[in-house]
Design a protein around this motif. Sequence first.
Motif, PDB file in Angstrom:
ATOM      1  N   ALA A 187      -6.671  -5.334   6.324  1.00  0.00           N
ATOM      2  CA  ALA A 187      -6.957  -6.082   6.211  1.00  0.00           C
ATOM      3  C   ALA A 187      -6.973  -8.133   6.346  1.00  0.00           C
ATOM      4  O   ALA A 187      -6.342  -8.337   7.233  1.00  0.00           O
ATOM      5  N   GLU A 188      -8.572  -7.302   7.834  1.00  0.00           N
ATOM      6  CA  GLU A 188      -8.904  -8.200   8.136  1.00  0.00           C
ATOM      7  C   GLU A 188      -8.605  -9.855   8.176  1.00  0.00           C
ATOM      8  O   GLU A 188      -8.065 -10.784   8.735  1.00  0.00           O
ATOM      9  N   PHE A 189      -8.358 -10.404   6.617  1.00  0.00           N
ATOM     10  CA  PHE A 189      -8.522 -11.767   6.014  1.00  0.00           C
ATOM     11  C   PHE A 189      -7.287 -12.346   6.593  1.00  0.00           C
ATOM     12  O   PHE A 189      -7.419 -13.234   7.084  1.00  0.00           O
ATOM     13  N   GLY A 190      -5.933 -10.945   5.884  1.00  0.00           N
ATOM     14  CA  GLY A 190      -4.572 -11.955   5.792  1.00  0.00           C
ATOM     15  C   GLY A 190      -3.771 -11.167   5.016  1.00  0.00           C
ATOM     16  O   GLY A 190      -5.006 -10.613   4.526  1.00  0.00           O
ATOM     17  N   PRO A 191      -2.827 -11.255   5.319  1.00  0.00           N
ATOM     18  CA  PRO A 191      -1.652  -9.836   4.530  1.00  0.00           C
ATOM     19  C   PRO A 191      -1.794 -10.824   2.353  1.00  0.00           C
ATOM     20  O   PRO A 191      -1.370 -10.106   1.841  1.00  0.00           O
ATOM     21  N   ALA A 192      -2.320 -11.616   2.467  1.00  0.00           N
ATOM     22  CA  ALA A 192      -2.728 -12.231   1.496  1.00  0.00           C
ATOM     23  C   ALA A 192      -3.576 -10.860   0.275  1.00  0.00           C
ATOM     24  O   ALA A 192      -3.572 -11.129  -0.570  1.00  0.00           O
ATOM     25  N   LYS A 193      -4.154 -10.801   1.342  1.00  0.00           N
ATOM     26  CA  LYS A 193      -5.504  -9.260   0.890  1.00  0.00           C
ATOM     27  C   LYS A 193      -4.809  -7.761   0.497  1.00  0.00           C
ATOM     28  O   LYS A 193      -4.955  -6.807   0.024  1.00  0.00           O
ATOM     29  N   ARG A 194      -3.101  -7.959   1.421  1.00  0.00           N
ATOM     30  CA  ARG A 194      -2.694  -6.167   1.493  1.00  0.00           C
ATOM     31  C   ARG A 194      -2.114  -5.720   0.506  1.00  0.00           C
ATOM     32  O   ARG A 194      -0.504  -6.693   0.562  1.00  0.00           O
ATOM     33  N   TRP A 195      -2.134  -5.195  -0.205  1.00  0.00           N
ATOM     34  CA  TRP A 195      -1.095  -4.109  -1.275  1.00  0.00           C
ATOM     35  C   TRP A 195      -0.019  -3.558  -0.307  1.00  0.00           C
ATOM     36  O   TRP A 195      -0.578  -3.048   0.878  1.00  0.00           O
ATOM     37  N   PRO A 196       1.268  -4.005  -0.597  1.00  0.00           N
ATOM     38  CA  PRO A 196       2.573  -3.318   0.045  1.00  0.00           C
ATOM     39  C   PRO A 196       1.925  -2.006   0.164  1.00  0.00           C
ATOM     40  O   PRO A 196       1.607  -1.001  -0.170  1.00  0.00           O
ATOM     41  N   ASP A 197       2.304  -1.357   1.760  1.00  0.00           N
ATOM     42  CA  ASP A 197       2.468   0.012   2.984  1.00  0.00           C
ATOM     43  C   ASP A 197       3.041   0.719   1.817  1.00  0.00           C
ATOM     44  O   ASP A 197       2.773   1.711   1.368  1.00  0.00           O
ATOM     45  N   LYS A 198       4.469   0.150   1.037  1.00  0.00           N
ATOM     46  CA  LYS A 198       5.026   1.180   0.192  1.00  0.00           C
ATOM     47  C   LYS A 198       4.287   1.690  -0.992  1.00  0.00           C
ATOM     48  O   LYS A 198       4.805   2.653  -1.370  1.00  0.00           O
ATOM     49  N   TYR A 199       3.571   0.759  -1.432  1.00  0.00           N
ATOM     50  CA  TYR A 199       3.197   1.072  -2.859  1.00  0.00           C
ATOM     51  C   TYR A 199       1.957   2.515  -2.864  1.00  0.00           C
ATOM     52  O   TYR A 199       1.646   3.384  -2.897  1.00  0.00           O
ATOM     53  N   PHE A 200       1.293   2.039  -0.837  1.00  0.00           N
ATOM     54  CA  PHE A 200       0.377   2.885  -0.637  1.00  0.00           C
ATOM     55  C   PHE A 200       0.993   4.561  -0.482  1.00  0.00           C
ATOM     56  O   PHE A 200       0.564   5.237  -0.710  1.00  0.00           O
ATOM     57  N   ALA A 201       2.336   4.195   0.139  1.00  0.00           N
ATOM     58  CA  ALA A 201       3.129   5.944   0.270  1.00  0.00           C
ATOM     59  C   ALA A 201       2.980   6.649  -0.800  1.00  0.00           C
ATOM     60  O   ALA A 201       3.294   7.612  -0.889  1.00  0.00           O
ATOM     61  N   GLN A 202       3.538   5.337  -1.747  1.00  0.00           N
ATOM     62  CA  GLN A 202       4.524   5.553  -3.667  1.00  0.00           C
ATOM     63  C   GLN A 202       3.215   6.846  -3.910  1.00  0.00           C
ATOM     64  O   GLN A 202       3.220   7.909  -4.361  1.00  0.00           O
ATOM     65  N   VAL A 203       1.015   6.082  -3.690  1.00  0.00           N
ATOM     66  CA  VAL A 203       0.354   6.713  -4.382  1.00  0.00           C
ATOM     67  C   VAL A 203      -0.079   8.068  -3.415  1.00  0.00           C
ATOM     68  O   VAL A 203      -0.093   8.875  -3.878  1.00  0.00           O
ATOM     69  N   ALA A 204       0.303   8.089  -2.078  1.00  0.00           N
ATOM     70  CA  ALA A 204      -0.510   9.387  -1.677  1.00  0.00           C
ATOM     71  C   ALA A 204       0.637  10.392  -1.598  1.00  0.00           C
ATOM     72  O   ALA A 204      -0.058  11.555  -1.677  1.00  0.00           O
ATOM     73  N   SER A 205       2.190   9.896  -2.098  1.00  0.00           N
ATOM     74  CA  SER A 205       2.933  11.033  -2.153  1.00  0.00           C
ATOM     75  C   SER A 205       2.777  11.647  -3.389  1.00  0.00           C
ATOM     76  O   SER A 205       2.940  13.255  -3.405  1.00  0.00           O
ATOM     77  N   GLU A 206       2.106  11.062  -4.412  1.00  0.00           N
ATOM     78  CA  GLU A 206       2.199  11.543  -5.595  1.00  0.00           C
ATOM     79  C   GLU A 206       0.592  12.134  -5.353  1.00  0.00           C
ATOM     80  O   GLU A 206       0.802  13.396  -6.628  1.00  0.00           O
TER      81      GLU A 206
END
Length: 342
Positions: A187-206
């Motif tokens: 998210a170019e805007f800033g970290p307050a738009k970015r869902w945690p990396d670990k959550y993306f990884a958990q969804v990807a794994s599942e």
Amino acid sequence: MKILIIGPSWVGDMVMSQALYISLKQQHPNALIDVMAPAWCRPILERMPEIDNAIEMPIGHGEFNLKGRYQLGKKLRKAQYTHAYVLPNSAKSALIPLFAGIPSRTGWKGESRYGLLNDIRTNKKDFGLMVERYCALAYQKQDMRDSSSLSAIPQPKLLVDSASQQHCVETLGLDLTRPIIGMCPGAEFGPAKRWPDKYFAQVASEMIQQGYQVWLFGSNKDQAVTSDIQQQIAPELRQHCANLAGKTQLVEAVDLLASCDIVISNDSGLMHIAAAVGTKIIAVYGSTSPDYTPPLSQQVEIVHTDISCRPCFKRECPFGHLKCLNELPPSRVIEAIGKLSS
């Protein structure tokens, strides 16, 4: 009509601005529309059939440069534009149409723009969505009372190049045998738009375990994020996760996002691109709100928390806890995937 648009500087806003161009073409089928915008938005404009010419804005974003704007406007006089629409709110963005001698100059009331614009619209608050505000400028003042007075808002629709799409798949060695979930974790805007990396990884794994593959999208700036997500996926599953961040041009990302079955994205430019190529979207909102900039698609699941301090529209969490994203569990996104897949 010969129209010059002073376009927005953000990719997502540029995608949404297509609603204005479509509306103008609906009312004036023979109009010629040129759009001036930063170089990074040009690939998006080239996928909009309503646009005749994309003109690169040579002056940096936020730079005033009065002399440069005068020289640019003077150069544009020979094009003999009849109308200009100024989408940014700043005074400096309205200078070039003035210097170009364009007779009709339309835009919303902004910072000290009286005299720069001669068709100023003052009722912006009657239009809640950004896309409505863009689209409303295509109508005359007397026909533009509030969002209910607009005809149906046209949804952005970017062209997809199937030959380029196939070339990208082959060049990047991508496999199309599994259904594809695209992820846009930046998210170019800033970290307050970015869902945690670990959550993306958990969804990807599942989802890989359920038979999907995952493509990670982003720019060069997002490579650290996408690499971190990929590394958090178990080695035996990682072969089904392709890290494309920094490996594609924006126009190639348009075609590859169109190849995805579902895209999971923060509120970002890539989210709006994915919506505009017809992909099913799961939009994750943190500090911002879908009540202002939703993905414009019929197949959308929006997820966010309902804590009292959101939406704050800040780049960084003013309280330092980022609860609006940290308290949004992966299970919510996995559930949304199920809804879109059924």
